[in-house]
Design an enzyme around this catalytic site. Structure first.
Site: not given
Ligand SMILES: O=P(O)(O)OC[C@H]1O[C@H](OP(=O)(O)OP(=O)(O)O)[C@H](O)[C@@H]1O
Ligand SMILES: NC(=O)CC[C@H](N)C(=O)O
Ligand SMILES: [Mg+2]
Length: 512
Positions: A102, A266
């Site tokens: 990761n 997040y």
């Molecule tokens: O501005 P953006 O590029 O849209 O990125 C930010 C958004 O993306 C994520 O939500 P996501 O849907 O990934 O997951 P969640 O259901 O955990 O909130 C995060 O929680 C925000 O809502």
């Molecule tokens: N999000 C990550 O941890 C990615 C691990 C690795 N760099 C890949 O791309 O597979």
């Molecule tokens: Mg979200």
């Protein structure tokens, strides 16, 4: 922000690893993989693109035999999203090694060269994690004795650290020996260690045995009945032999904990503890601090209701509503079958998925001034669409609050945002961002408040990788020239990590 897990058990671990990966699914939705080590010392591997539930069928689970194994859920941040770059990776020499990673290396290209020129090693994919595994392999190869001891393993990991730059939390297995886990000198990506005592009755005799588990997040330990021992420290390596003997050593000279602050904002699940901080409490604190800022700065703003943009913002939004003394309402209904949109590859998929994922509950919007809350605004994909939804549902005024500050800089440590041009707040001030999103008012958390929301839960944790907010990177190689090279690889028209279907079947050790 992939999820990794490793288990050394006294009975088959396939189901435990599968279950742990489902609990870590929020960290990577693109691909999943498990390797187990069977009683003959053979690795058994299954990896493919897709969610955990889709990648492993009964026949795969039956083949994944052995009492030790590692697993991975992938969110690609380097290379391509082809199935051949799914993890874990395997090399047969020395001893037989397999690894799940990761994070993201920042010196992949020079390592790739040195692996070929100095170590005569061939890297078969564009993945940084395959490079990392080969660095570890070449350093283990330098051990002259055929038999490995914990000291010899740790010395190889010390030399591995000396060659790697960037973020890496890793779990690996050495055939004939055991499981190793290590974290980069800044502990940028999380990794925790847990244990469980199990009773086994054989021939009428009951005995107690220890099992160990390492995982990206403590929630995986909880779910599997393991007790959290502690975080693996920055620069620390842990070696757990097949007989469940645990050894550990700090393998770098000057480790300094500097975890990715975006994990708390997040990535991580709220029920996880990272570096002794409850992610849930940290998010409540973020809400409290942002609520106080809103109360201070928006004294004349008439808010009827506080509505989270589900799911990650819900905990902070609840606290904002409490501070403002306004009702908290679930104005958006989340489609539980659509995953996290931010970690989907490609803007097209992200954009289309926001609308499929979220729908407005008209009763909560009609004729009201609504304060929408999100944990972060990165590309603005979510907020732009949510504004329209709220207005179509009849909202009078739509205000927006972000529990994280403006994301203005690229991430190179395991979040797929290598180019600043994607970021809605890059080189823009509040008013420009507000106009672009189309909110009536917009407010962001201050960075100092975000840091103290976490530090208050663990006063010894004072330093963070906040590079997406302040543009300060942990090491010097991440400079303008680095970003130019990265941009050349993934230019403006090609920013998504693309699936290279034509080479999808590159992997040579994976049973279908
Ligand atoms: O501005 P953006 O590029 O849209 O990125 C930010 C958004 O993306 C994520 O939500 P996501 O849907 O990934 O997951 P969640 O259901 O955990 O909130 C995060 O929680 C925000 O809502
Ligand atoms: N999000 C990550 O941890 C990615 C691990 C690795 N760099 C890949 O791309 O597979
Ligand atoms: Mg979200």
């Amino acid at each position: 922000m992939c999820g990794i897990v490793g288990v050394v058990g006294v009975s088959p671990v396939n189901q435990s690893i599968y279950d742990a990966l489902t609990v870590l699914q929020h960290r990577g939705q693109d691909a999943a993989g498990i390797v187990t080590l069977d009683h003959l010392g053979a690795f058994r591997l299954r990896k493919a693109n897709g969610l955990v539930k889709d990648v492993f069928g009964l026949k795969h689970m039956q083949r994944l035999q052995g009492n030790m194994g590692i697993g991975h859920v992938r969110y690609p941040t380097a290379g391509s999203s082809s199935a051949s770059e799914a993890q874990p990776f395997y090399v047969n020499s020395p001893y037989g090694l397999t690894l799940a990673h990761n994070g993201n290396l920042t010196n992949t290209e020079s390592l790739r060269k040195s692996l070929y020129q100095t170590n005569k090693r061939h890297i078969n994919t564009t993945s940084d994690s395959e490079v990392l595994l080969n660095v570890l392999a070449s350093e283990l190869d330098k051990c002259t004795d055929l038999t490995l001891t914990p000291e010899v393993i740790f010395s190889a990991i010390e030399r591995t650290h000396a060659r790697l730059l960037g973020a890496y939390a890793c779990v690996a297995m050495i055939s004939g020996y055991g499981l190793i886990a290590f974290r980069d000198p800044f502990g940028i990506r999380p990794l925790v260690l847990g244990e469980k005592i199990v009773s086994i009755t054989r021939n009428g005799v009951t005995s107690e045995h220890k099992e160990y588990m390492v995982a990206s997040e403590s929630v995986a330990l909880d779910t599997l009945g393991f007790k959290l021992i502690r975080d693996i420290l920055p620069g620390e390596a842990v070696y757990i032999s097949a007989e469940a003997e645990l050894h550990s050593k700090i393998c770098v000279k000057n480790p300094k904990l500097r975890p990715c602050i975006f994990e708390y904002v997040y990535f991580a699940r709220p029920d996880s503890f990272i570096n002794n901080v409850s992610v849930y409490n940290a998010r409540l604190n973020m809400g409290k601090k942002l609520g106080e800022k809103i109360a201070r700065e928006w004294q004349d703003v008439d808010i009827d209701v506080v509505i989270p943009i589900p799911e990650t913002s819900c905990d902070s939004a609840l606290e904002i509503a409490r501070i403002l003394n306004k009702p908290y309402r679930q104005g958006f209904v989340k489609n539980r079958y659509v995953g996290r949109t931010f970690i989907m590859p490609g803007q097209e998929a992200r954009s289309a998925s926001v609308r499929r994922k979220l729908n407005a509950n008209a009763a909560e919007f009609k004729g009201k001034n609504v304060l929408l809350v999100d944990d972060s605004i990165v590309r603005g994909t979510t907020s732009e669409q949510i504004m329209n939804l709220a207005r179509e549902a009849g909202a009078k005024k739509v205000y927006l609050a972000s529990a994280a500050p403006e994301v203005r800089f690229a991430n190179v440590y395991g979040i797929d945002m290598p180019s600043v041009t994607e970021l809605i707040a890059h080189e823009r001030e509040l008013e420009d961002i507000r106009q672009l999103i189309g909110a009536d008012k917009l407010i962001f958390q201050d960075l100092e408040d975000l840091k103290s929301a976490i530090t208050e839960e663990n006063p010894t944790l004072t330093d963070f990788d906040c590079s997406v907010f302040d543009g300060v990177y942990a090491s010097d190689e991440v400079n303008d020239a680095y970003f130019e090279r990265l941009d050349a690889i993934r230019n403006a028209d090609n920013q998504a990590i693309k699936a290279t279907h034509e080479i999808e079947n590159l992997d040579m050790y994976n049973e279908g």
